[in-house]
Design an enzyme around this catalytic site. Structure first.
Site, mmCIF file in Angstrom:
data_model
loop_
_atom_site.group_PDB
_atom_site.id
_atom_site.type_symbol
_atom_site.label_atom_id
_atom_site.label_comp_id
_atom_site.label_asym_id
_atom_site.label_seq_id
_atom_site.Cartn_x
_atom_site.Cartn_y
_atom_site.Cartn_z
ATOM 1 C CE1 TYR A 114 -3.924 1.470 0.019
ATOM 2 C CE2 TYR A 114 -3.635 2.774 2.072
ATOM 3 C CZ TYR A 114 -4.400 2.762 1.077
ATOM 4 O OH TYR A 114 -4.913 2.949 1.166
ATOM 5 C CE LYS A 169 -20.542 -19.718 -15.213
ATOM 6 N NZ LYS A 169 -21.557 -21.277 -16.089
ATOM 7 C CD GLU A 211 -24.078 -18.365 -16.434
ATOM 8 O OE1 GLU A 211 -24.189 -19.431 -15.979
ATOM 9 O OE2 GLU A 211 -22.800 -17.964 -16.762
ATOM 10 C CG ASP A 237 -27.121 -18.722 -19.983
ATOM 11 O OD1 ASP A 237 -26.475 -19.658 -19.375
ATOM 12 O OD2 ASP A 237 -27.509 -17.789 -20.174
ATOM 13 C CG ASN A 363 -30.991 -29.571 -17.010
ATOM 14 O OD1 ASN A 363 -31.708 -30.994 -16.027
ATOM 15 N ND2 ASN A 363 -29.832 -29.246 -17.314
ATOM 16 C CG ASN A 393 -23.393 -24.829 -20.051
ATOM 17 O OD1 ASN A 393 -23.592 -25.742 -21.095
ATOM 18 N ND2 ASN A 393 -23.069 -23.900 -20.885
#
Length: 461
Positions: A114, A169, A211, A237, A363, A393
């Site tokens: 920092y 995810k 998504e 998708d 699904n 996926n």
């Protein structure tokens, strides 16, 4: 569709029973008689008067769990003290955390991580913005973006309710490919606002995974972001589904000894996933595809109001077939479903060509039950984990983004998607390949690295 007990509905019942030589065995039998699958019995308390047992079991649904509790409570000498839903317990407090990668133990560490030392790094990036990939989290971080309008099979449930899925995810990204991903759930459905927000967030990320955004807005959002950002944008998708479907079909065709360019393929569902599947199959050489919507086959003799169905009409179904799904199946070699449950039965599969392939991916309930399809089809797959050949996926997106990040890619190309599919398919060796094993397990550690390497090679070609 008769459902089976699932880990997604796993419960633990804390039960007090009178101590006896067979009390735990009787308890397990009583639970099994309700149709549940007992997975564990743990004694957590014992005395001369009572023993307390944690009974863990998989159930069919929440109603089934309630019936199990009631059945045990009705037994003499048995009291159910508590029922815990293990899925909800897993989500308590969320599934993600942030941890520093560098030590911060003393003033020396702090001065470099920092202020004042960090200012030198900031100035270096200001002078050369490309250094952000090298000197910040950008090199390994993906935004998982949703507006919550098309979550799983649940529909428009909103951004807050979508968050558990996006957390999951992100966890999969980390688990399977070492990619740091973070949920970005947006409280807006406005296409322009979503595009604007993602563009404003982009400096932090090396890629964007869209998504569960409803069609047709998802097409416009993806297209615009791809055009306007210098990092890869991926709508899972659409393209994630297309990759794993292509991988599965490559190997299924090997099983039945047919060629991609020769088979007749029927795709049920022409939304985001269906459109992407059709385009990727064509990139791999498929020539005979018929897309089918609720109203019947998409064909050139009909006018469509959206550009994606128009494209399908112009680029598939050269024979102009205009019938129903059942009629389209007659003589077809391959069925790919990304639509809805229970659309046809074994009698329709019987009309398909010998060596038929059925990929019923709706699904949670597929277009046809696997045991019904298997009466006549040579290869059957679904999107579910409780049947063979799960088309998931997670086989695609972790490795794909690992490769995109490693290659510092600014875009995603169709050859990359094809390369990813071929890499997944090739993870199943000739010795392993059979009708019940056309895609590798999602836990196969070879998959993500193989996909990543294929994407990197394609990006550098």
């Amino acid at each position: 569709m008769a459902s089976s007990p699932s880990p997604g509905y796993s419960i633990t019942l804390r039960v007090a029973v009178s101590p006896s030589a067979g009390s735990t065995t009787d308890l397990a039998s009583a639970v099994a008689e309700t149709g549940a699958a007992v997975t564990a019995l743990d004694i957590v308390e014992s005395s001369h008067d009572v023993i307390v047992v944690d009974v863990t079991c998989n159930t069919v649904n929440e109603e089934h769990a309630q019936k199990i509790s009631e059945a045990l409570d009705a037994r003499p000498g048995t009291t159910v003290r508590k029922v815990s839903d293990r899925t909800f317990l897993l989500h308590l407090g969320g599934k993600l955390s942030v941890e520093p990668k560098v030590p911060l133990k003393n003033r020396d560490d702090l001065s470099r991580a920092y202020t004042p030392g960090v200012a030198r790094v900031c100035l270096a990036i200001a002078a050369n913005p490309e250094d952000a990939r090298r000197l910040t989290i950008k090199r390994n971080t993906v935004a998982v973006v949703t507006d919550g309008t098309a979550v799983l099979g649940l529909g428009d449930i909103g951004p807050a309710a979508a968050l558990p899925v996006m957390e999951g995810k992100a966890a999969l990204f980390k688990q399977f490919a070492g990619v740091d991903a973070w949920p970005v759930c947006l409280d807006t459905k406005d296409t322009e606002e979503i595009i604007s927000i993602v563009k404003a967030l982009a400096p932090v990320y090396g890629g964007v995974n869209l998504e569960d955004i409803s069609a047709p807005r998802c097409f416009e959002i993806e297209r615009r972001l791809r055009d306007e950002l210098d990092i890869p944008v991926f709508h899972d998708d659409q393209h994630g589904t297309a990759i794993v479907v292509l991988a599965a079909l490559i190997n299924a065709l090997r099983v039945v000894d047919k060629k991609m360019g020769e088979v007749k393929i029927v795709v049920s569902g022409v939304g985001a996933a269906g459109s992407a599947i059709i385009q990727l199959l064509q990139a791999q050489g498929a020539e005979h595809i018929v897309g089918v919507a609720r109203s019947g086959a998409i064909h050139g003799g009909q006018t469509y109001t959206d550009e994606h169905r128009t494209w399908i009409a112009e680029n598939t179904n050269a024979e102009g077939f205009s019938g129903t799904l059942h009629e389209a199946l007659v003589g077809s070699d391959v069925f790919i479903g990304v639509s809805g449950p229970n659309l046809f039965g074994a009698e329709q599969v019987a009309t398909m060509a010998p060596g038929a392939i059925v990929l019923a991916l709706a699904n949670p309930d597929p277009e046809i039950l696997p045991n019904e399809a298997a009466k006549h089809a040579a290869v059957v797959a679904t999107g579910r984990s409780d049947f063979p050949n799960q088309i998931n996926n997670v086989l695609a997106f972790p490795g794909l983004f690992r490769g995109l990040l490693d290659a510092a890619a600014s875009d995603i190309t169709t050859p990359m998607l094809v390369a990813a599919a071929e890499a997944i398919a090739n993870c199943v060796s000739e010795d392993e390949l059979n009708p019940s094993y056309i895609v590798p397990s999602v836990f196969d550690a070879r998959v993500a690295p193989a996909v990543a390497e294929a994407v990197v090679q394609q990006a550098h070609s």
